[in-house]
Design a protein around this motif. Structure first.
Motif, PDB file in Angstrom:
ATOM      1  N   LYS A   1       0.824  -1.211   0.000  1.00  0.00           N
ATOM      2  CA  LYS A   1       0.000   0.000   0.000  1.00  0.00           C
ATOM      3  C   LYS A   1       0.856   1.258   0.000  1.00  0.00           C
ATOM      4  N   ALA A   2       0.168   2.372  -0.280  1.00  0.00           N
ATOM      5  CA  ALA A   2       0.857   3.661  -0.268  1.00  0.00           C
ATOM      6  C   ALA A   2       1.102   4.100   1.164  1.00  0.00           C
ATOM      7  N   GLU A   3       2.255   4.726   1.366  1.00  0.00           N
ATOM      8  CA  GLU A   3       2.583   5.262   2.681  1.00  0.00           C
ATOM      9  C   GLU A   3       3.215   6.629   2.493  1.00  0.00           C
ATOM     10  N   PRO A   4       3.188   7.462   3.549  1.00  0.00           N
ATOM     11  CA  PRO A   4       3.838   8.772   3.439  1.00  0.00           C
ATOM     12  C   PRO A   4       5.311   8.606   3.081  1.00  0.00           C
ATOM     13  N   ILE A   5       5.831   9.509   2.279  1.00  0.00           N
ATOM     14  CA  ILE A   5       7.198   9.394   1.780  1.00  0.00           C
ATOM     15  C   ILE A   5       8.205   9.361   2.939  1.00  0.00           C
ATOM     16  N   GLU A   6       7.822   9.943   4.089  1.00  0.00           N
ATOM     17  CA  GLU A   6       8.730   9.965   5.237  1.00  0.00           C
ATOM     18  C   GLU A   6       9.056   8.559   5.735  1.00  0.00           C
ATOM     19  N   THR A   7       8.177   7.592   5.459  1.00  0.00           N
ATOM     20  CA  THR A   7       8.442   6.239   5.942  1.00  0.00           C
ATOM     21  C   THR A   7       9.415   5.486   5.047  1.00  0.00           C
ATOM     22  N   LEU A   8       9.783   6.096   3.922  1.00  0.00           N
ATOM     23  CA  LEU A   8      10.719   5.434   3.003  1.00  0.00           C
ATOM     24  C   LEU A   8      12.106   5.369   3.641  1.00  0.00           C
ATOM     25  N   ARG A   9      12.682   4.187   3.643  1.00  0.00           N
ATOM     26  CA  ARG A   9      14.033   4.042   4.197  1.00  0.00           C
ATOM     27  C   ARG A   9      15.053   4.038   3.076  1.00  0.00           C
ATOM     28  N   TYR A  10      16.143   4.739   3.297  1.00  0.00           N
ATOM     29  CA  TYR A  10      17.185   4.775   2.276  1.00  0.00           C
ATOM     30  C   TYR A  10      18.022   3.512   2.352  1.00  0.00           C
ATOM     31  N   PRO A  11      18.346   2.944   1.228  1.00  0.00           N
ATOM     32  CA  PRO A  11      19.244   1.785   1.234  1.00  0.00           C
ATOM     33  C   PRO A  11      20.658   2.244   1.591  1.00  0.00           C
ATOM     34  N   PRO A  12      21.516   1.321   1.939  1.00  0.00           N
ATOM     35  CA  PRO A  12      22.866   1.695   2.406  1.00  0.00           C
ATOM     36  C   PRO A  12      23.623   2.551   1.397  1.00  0.00           C
ATOM     37  N   GLU A  13      23.415   2.356   0.139  1.00  0.00           N
ATOM     38  CA  GLU A  13      24.103   3.217  -0.826  1.00  0.00           C
ATOM     39  C   GLU A  13      23.114   3.665  -1.886  1.00  0.00           C
ATOM     40  N   PHE A  14      23.333   4.803  -2.486  1.00  0.00           N
ATOM     41  CA  PHE A  14      22.315   5.425  -3.333  1.00  0.00           C
ATOM     42  C   PHE A  14      22.658   5.387  -4.798  1.00  0.00           C
ATOM     43  N   ARG A  15      23.185   4.297  -5.254  1.00  0.00           N
ATOM     44  CA  ARG A  15      23.387   4.155  -6.683  1.00  0.00           C
ATOM     45  C   ARG A  15      22.565   2.961  -7.154  1.00  0.00           C
ATOM     46  N   PRO A  16      21.276   3.176  -7.358  1.00  0.00           N
ATOM     47  CA  PRO A  16      20.438   2.045  -7.758  1.00  0.00           C
ATOM     48  C   PRO A  16      20.978   1.480  -9.059  1.00  0.00           C
ATOM     49  N   PRO A  17      21.147   0.148  -9.126  1.00  0.00           N
ATOM     50  CA  PRO A  17      21.693  -0.453 -10.356  1.00  0.00           C
ATOM     51  C   PRO A  17      20.745  -0.201 -11.523  1.00  0.00           C
ATOM     52  N   HIS A  18      21.322   0.002 -12.663  1.00  0.00           N
ATOM     53  CA  HIS A  18      20.477   0.176 -13.859  1.00  0.00           C
ATOM     54  C   HIS A  18      19.798  -1.147 -14.152  1.00  0.00           C
ATOM     55  N   PRO A  19      18.492  -1.135 -14.222  1.00  0.00           N
ATOM     56  CA  PRO A  19      17.772  -2.420 -14.333  1.00  0.00           C
ATOM     57  C   PRO A  19      18.257  -3.273 -15.499  1.00  0.00           C
ATOM     58  N   ALA A  20      18.535  -2.663 -16.622  1.00  0.00           N
ATOM     59  CA  ALA A  20      18.878  -3.440 -17.810  1.00  0.00           C
ATOM     60  C   ALA A  20      20.264  -4.074 -17.696  1.00  0.00           C
ATOM     61  N   LEU A  21      21.110  -3.487 -16.845  1.00  0.00           N
ATOM     62  CA  LEU A  21      22.482  -3.976 -16.780  1.00  0.00           C
ATOM     63  C   LEU A  21      22.698  -4.959 -15.649  1.00  0.00           C
ATOM     64  N   SER A  22      21.714  -5.097 -14.782  1.00  0.00           N
ATOM     65  CA  SER A  22      21.972  -5.836 -13.563  1.00  0.00           C
ATOM     66  C   SER A  22      21.593  -7.293 -13.709  1.00  0.00           C
ATOM     67  N   PRO A  23      22.527  -8.178 -13.380  1.00  0.00           N
ATOM     68  CA  PRO A  23      22.133  -9.588 -13.355  1.00  0.00           C
ATOM     69  C   PRO A  23      21.126  -9.787 -12.233  1.00  0.00           C
ATOM     70  N   GLY A  24      20.134 -10.619 -12.480  1.00  0.00           N
ATOM     71  CA  GLY A  24      19.115 -10.859 -11.468  1.00  0.00           C
ATOM     72  C   GLY A  24      17.986  -9.854 -11.514  1.00  0.00           C
ATOM     73  N   GLY A  25      18.086  -8.892 -12.375  1.00  0.00           N
ATOM     74  CA  GLY A  25      16.944  -8.002 -12.626  1.00  0.00           C
ATOM     75  C   GLY A  25      16.740  -6.983 -11.528  1.00  0.00           C
ATOM     76  N   GLY A  26      15.913  -6.002 -11.762  1.00  0.00           N
ATOM     77  CA  GLY A  26      15.698  -4.872 -10.860  1.00  0.00           C
ATOM     78  C   GLY A  26      14.795  -5.237  -9.711  1.00  0.00           C
ATOM     79  N   GLU A  27      14.419  -4.238  -8.962  1.00  0.00           N
ATOM     80  CA  GLU A  27      13.513  -4.436  -7.843  1.00  0.00           C
ATOM     81  C   GLU A  27      12.090  -4.216  -8.327  1.00  0.00           C
ATOM     82  N   ALA A  28      11.181  -4.240  -7.374  1.00  0.00           N
ATOM     83  CA  ALA A  28       9.781  -4.015  -7.726  1.00  0.00           C
ATOM     84  C   ALA A  28       9.601  -2.619  -8.310  1.00  0.00           C
ATOM     85  N   GLY A  29       8.629  -2.446  -9.120  1.00  0.00           N
ATOM     86  CA  GLY A  29       8.382  -1.147  -9.717  1.00  0.00           C
ATOM     87  C   GLY A  29       8.690  -1.186 -11.191  1.00  0.00           C
TER      88      GLY A  29
END
Length: 934
Positions: free
Chosen positions: A181-209
């Motif tokens: 479900k939708a939640e306020p953006i404040e509840t979003l937790r940052y992952p340990p590092e902020f370079r989300p892998p490019h979905p097309a280049l990543s083995p094992g595929g991207g995350e949800a979304g």
RNA sequence: GCCGGUGUGGCGAAAUGGAAGACGCACGGGACUUAAAAUCCCGGGACCGUAAAAAGUCGUGUCGGUUCGAAUCCGACCACCGGCACCA
């Protein structure tokens, strides 16, 4: 048109009662806490009084029409079809004792008013107001029982303030896949590092979304200096990439000569449809809404609502869920792998080549030097084509070899990687494994380019050619050192291979949807401005920020020129003073699409004047039917909450109705509304065709103007005819002769009640009377003396109660056409009575009232004054109930069939037993010959 | 191509396992009228009969099935309407 004599003075009756209803506020719907005047018929019916500390409202019934776009052409005969149906039901429900909410408003943002402004310079607001006035006059002349105190227009600043507010709710939320479900953006937790892998280049595929990358992610990747300031920018980019409202670069058609963007449908063979000018694909910054996050819930919750089968199917197809697997193919001599989505992982051994969409990011990275020129020229060619040309399944397949190879993970085969435009960048991963043995498109492509075709599925019928056999069968030729699928039916083969792929980390079970995120911005003037500004941080990164709720509504600037600018910027960009804010930030200049306002109007009706919220909590609880002290039991029609009945055209099946459900679910997640679905029951009215059976259109010249019909026959006849034509949901042709038929019926109703001598006097008086006195002349018309306060006969009661039963049942089942024929049967019968008992005719008027309210009110009035009875409000008179005992026959006519053929009709006592019946049947002279010796 | 819906008199339709065509339009006949309009009454599925009836046979897109009995339920096909359409 007919030259027939007027059947009854509808021209005086109808305005008279419309005025009466307005003055009495007859159809006002009351919210919890409203002070209800004691003299209001609703208060009288339900024993409510403003003085009571806590007046207990009866159960609610919310009956909603799809509000119209007020076009310059005025109402057409299609509008009143749905509106009449809902009006009949609203009036019926009031008589049953419900507190009925039946509102009307205007979906008033839109292109026609803006185009008119471009041509004439007249502000769209002025055009819109004029059109609304026309529509309102036309709708009111039909005598609908709307509560006009709740009227709204999506273009009112008081309304779109809250459209902007809801946009901010979306903007300030993210979709948590763990809670679904939708939640306020404040509840979003940052992952340990902020370079989300490019979905097309990543083995094992991207995350949800969705696979679409926000520009924030791109920014992050290109500015990766490890300093604190950038950490902040990265956090922001990550957050922005998770919002339900996000920004993305989208290619759109741009026409230099016309100075505007064009829709796909407006582009033909690379030229504009209007003027034949060249158009180019141009990436533009667009706002998107993350409706894809709700794909699963939008699909599943269809099972909880009462919509037509076909409408649900349309939404299901649009959402387009398919189950399958995502599989990784390693590229030969490369660090990269290609992810593909397939619904048939059981055919993996038959994958003999791969295809990437021409736009796929990997193409640039894997193309060989020899093939680069061919690949580039193919890409250019494809970019010129319209989506329609590209997706024409009939056209011949095209494509180019990239020079690169991949390894089939199940058998280690080296297979070619091609690009072709039959693979869509926007679905799945934008790449496929091609199984030409068992996929029609792949087979066609393989045959054209001489690629290998092998069999991996055996059709159940051995005489069927396996080549191009795409259905389920038995797996063959599918063995490697570790696994064998041979002999397994398709379903089991799928399960086995996915398990194996998952254990080897080569793939995983996946669900894919056709549904795309909603492109939510338009380069137009006449729409809601976004409550968003753009700023630059210290490193020069551009980012967006929400305006505070306190500055809403964001009003559009005034312009003298409404044309789009030559730079491709929206017309709002022209208002330099408006765009630039004192702190150096600039406003978003796109506007929202027309769907925005219609996504939530049904919630504003609940509490239309609320200044502090988009709708009041208490009102929302009461009207949307969430179980509460105010609303302990849901209405009989709707066991689950929401709008009880929503009626409208099928053209909104997958646009408005999907968008509104999406917004509603977001608001539900955020605690702003209390039901998961907005519209519990929904009915699509059928199209009204021209008299020639064709779709009404100006060019065919078969358009019927409601004003003409109203003038000639009155609104009661018009309403009655629209309902009598046939079932509400069916398409049916218009027939003006048919209008005359129901008009004659109303004339018979009139003559059933009134004294014809007095009517002749009235007619003479009318021809000489001054215009303004005419309405009063109606009082000259007297009730016929054949209506008496006598005991009705058994037969008369039977006729009445049969009518009550039929009309009531048909209203519950939305069968208006047969309800009306029941009223006709009653009148045909009653016309033959010499003495007409008052106690039989009065309930008939109540049955007639929802369908033809004006004539019913007038006659109701006459009946009461003739017998000096105090007049109770017809709109709130309790609906009659039929007495089954009165419908029982003393004798029955029983058809006698032998072997299914009718041989005789016998008359027996209603109390006859089974054996008596049989004896009577056997005794029939006509039956005997057929049963002799059997 | 895929998904959904609909096929019943001259026309809009009704009947959802038990009298096919309620109700209305159009049409025909009659009454009223100098006449017409309006109104009121009567008649209209087809075939075969008959002076007129009666009786009889057939009939709900086509073909087959289930059932004592099918417009209605099942199977195959045909036609039309709507939606989606290279969605892997």
């Amino acid at each position: 048109m007919s030259s027939s004599r007027r059947q009854y003075p509808f021209h005086l009756i109808e305005p008279k009662w419309q005025k009466f209803w307005e003055e009495q506020q007859t159809f006002r719907a009351w919210n919890p806490g409203d002070p209800i005047p004691a003299e209001h018929p609703f208060a009288q019916r339900h024993g409510l009084s403003a003085k009571a500390a806590e007046p207990q409202l009866p159960p609610k019934f919310y009956i909603l029409d799809m509000f119209p776009y007020p076009s310059g052409a005025g109402l057409h005969v299609g509008h009143p079809e749905g509106y009449t149906a809902t009006d009949i039901l609203a009036r019926y429900r009031r008589a049953l004792g419900y507190n009925v909410l039946h509102p009307m408003g205007w979906d008033a943002f839109g292109l026609p008013a803006e185009q008119y402004a471009v041509k004439t310079g007249q502000h769209p607001r002025k055009t819109t107001e004029e059109n609304i006035a026309t529509f309102k006059r036309q709708i009111q002349s039909l005598g609908f029982s709307y509560d006009w105190t709740r009227e709204l227009a999506t273009t009112d600043p008081d309304y779109f303030k809250w459209t902007q507010w809801i946009f901010l709710r979306l903007y300030n939320s993210w979709f948590n896949p763990e809670t679904n479900k939708a939640e306020p953006i404040e509840t979003l937790r940052y992952p340990p590092e902020f370079r989300p892998p490019h979905p097309a280049l990543s083995p094992g595929g991207g995350e949800a979304g969705p696979a679409v990358a926000g520009p924030g992610e791109g920014d992050t990747a290109s500015n990766s200096q490890p300093i604190d300031r950038d950490l902040e920018a990265k956090r922001r980019a990550y957050r922005d990439s998770k919002r339900l409202a996000y920004v993305s670069e989208q290619p759109v058609w741009w026409c230099e000569a016309l100075g505007t963007v064009l829709a796909n449908e407006e582009v033909i063979d690379g030229k504009s449809e209007v003027g034949d000018h060249p158009v180019v694909r141009k990436p533009m910054r667009q706002w998107m809404l993350r409706i894809t996050a709700y794909a699963e819930r939008l699909l599943n919750d269809l099972d909880t609502i009462e919509w037509s089968h076909s409408l649900k199917e349309m939404q299901r197809n649009w959402i387009g869920r398919s189950e399958g697997a995502e599989v990784q193919f390693q590229i030969l001599n490369s660090q990269f792998s290609i992810a593909v989505f397939t619904t048939r992982p059981d055919t993996l051994f038959g994958a003999t080549y791969m295809v990437l969409a021409p736009e796929h990011d990997l193409v640039e990275l894997i193309v060989t030097a020899e093939q680069r020129a061919a690949v580039n020229s193919y890409k250019t060619e494809v970019a010129k084509k319209s989506d329609r040309e590209r997706t024409d399944a009939a056209k011949e397949k095209t494509g180019v070899f990239t020079g690169a190879y991949a390894i089939n993970p199940v058998n280690g085969e080296k297979i070619q990687i091609w690009i072709a435009d039959y693979v869509l960048a926007s679905y799945g991963t934008g790449a496929i494994m091609a199984v030409p043995g068992h996929d029609t498109r792949d087979l066609e492509f393989a045959q054209k380019f001489n690629l290998p075709i092998i069999q991996v599925v055996q059709p159940p019928d051995p005489t069927t050619d396996w080549r191009g056999f795409v259905d389920e069968g038995i797996a063959v030729n599918s063995v490697n050192e570790e696994i064998s699928l041979d002999g397994l039916p398709t379903r089991e083969a799928k399960r086995k291979i996915i398990d194996w792929l998952e254990s080897k980390r080569l793939g995983k079970r996946t669900i894919n949807y056709k549904l795309r995120d909603w492109l939510f911005s338009r380069q137009r003037y006449w729409g809601e401005p976004f409550p968003i500004v753009w700023k630059r941080d210290a490193s020069g990164n551009l980012y967006h920020e929400a305006l505070p709720e306190s500055v809403l509504p964001v009003l559009p600037p005034s312009l003298t020129d409404y044309k789009p600018t030559s730079t491709g910027e929206p017309p709002l960009a022209r208002a330099k003073d408006w765009v630039s804010l004192p702190d150096g930030s600039t406003r978003e200049t796109n506007t929202m699409p027309q769907w925005a306002g219609s996504c939530w109007y049904y919630l504003r009706y609940l509490d239309v004047k609320n200044k502090d919220a988009f709708t009041g909590k208490e009102a929302e609880h009461y009207w949307m039917g969430a179980p509460s002290a105010l609303n302990p039991q849901p209405s009989t029609l709707s066991p689950t909450p929401g709008v009880d009945l929503y009626v409208g055209g099928t053209e909104h099946a997958v646009l408005h109705l999907l968008y509104a459900r999406f917004w509603h679910k977001v608001l539900y997640d955020l605690g702003d509304v209390s039901t998961p679905e907005p519209f519990f029951k929904l009915v699509n009215q059928g199209l009204i065709l021209g008299e020639d059976g064709q779709k009404m259109s100006k060019s065919r010249g078969n358009v019927i103007n409601p004003d003409d019909i109203l003038k000639e026959y009155g609104s009661d006849a018009f309403r009655l005819y629209e309902m009598f034509m046939g079932p509400l949901q069916d398409a049916k042709p218009w027939s003006t002769k048919g209008v005359e038929g129901v008009y004659r019926f109303l004339g018979r109703v009139w003559r059933l009640f009134v004294d014809d001598k007095s009517e002749t006097e009235f007619e003479q008086a009318e021809t000489t009377a001054k215009t303004q006195r005419r309405e009063e002349l109606l009082e000259l018309i007297e009730l016929t003396p054949s209506i008496k306060e006598t005991e009705p006969t058994k037969e008369q009661l039977k006729v009445l109660h049969a009518c009550i039963k039929k009309v009531t049942e048909d209203l519950d089942g939305l069968r208006f056409n047969t309800a009306i024929s029941a009223l006709m049967v009653f009148v045909n019968e009653a016309m033959t009575w010499e003495v007409k008992p008052l106690s039989v005719l009065k309930p008939f008027l109540q049955l007639l009232a929802p369908f033809a309210p004006h004539i019913a009110e007038e006659l109701w009035d006459k009946v009461h004054s003739a017998f000096r009875a105090s007049r109770s409000a017809l709109a709130y008179a309790p609906w009659p109930k039929h007495d089954p005992a009165l419908l029982v026959e003393d004798t029955l006519e029983i058809p006698v069939q032998v072997n299914g053929k009718l041989r005789d009709v016998i008359t027996v006592a209603a109390t006859a037993s089974q054996s008596e019946l049989e004896a009577a049947a056997m005794a029939s002279e006509k039956v005997k010959p057929f049963i002799d010796g059997k």
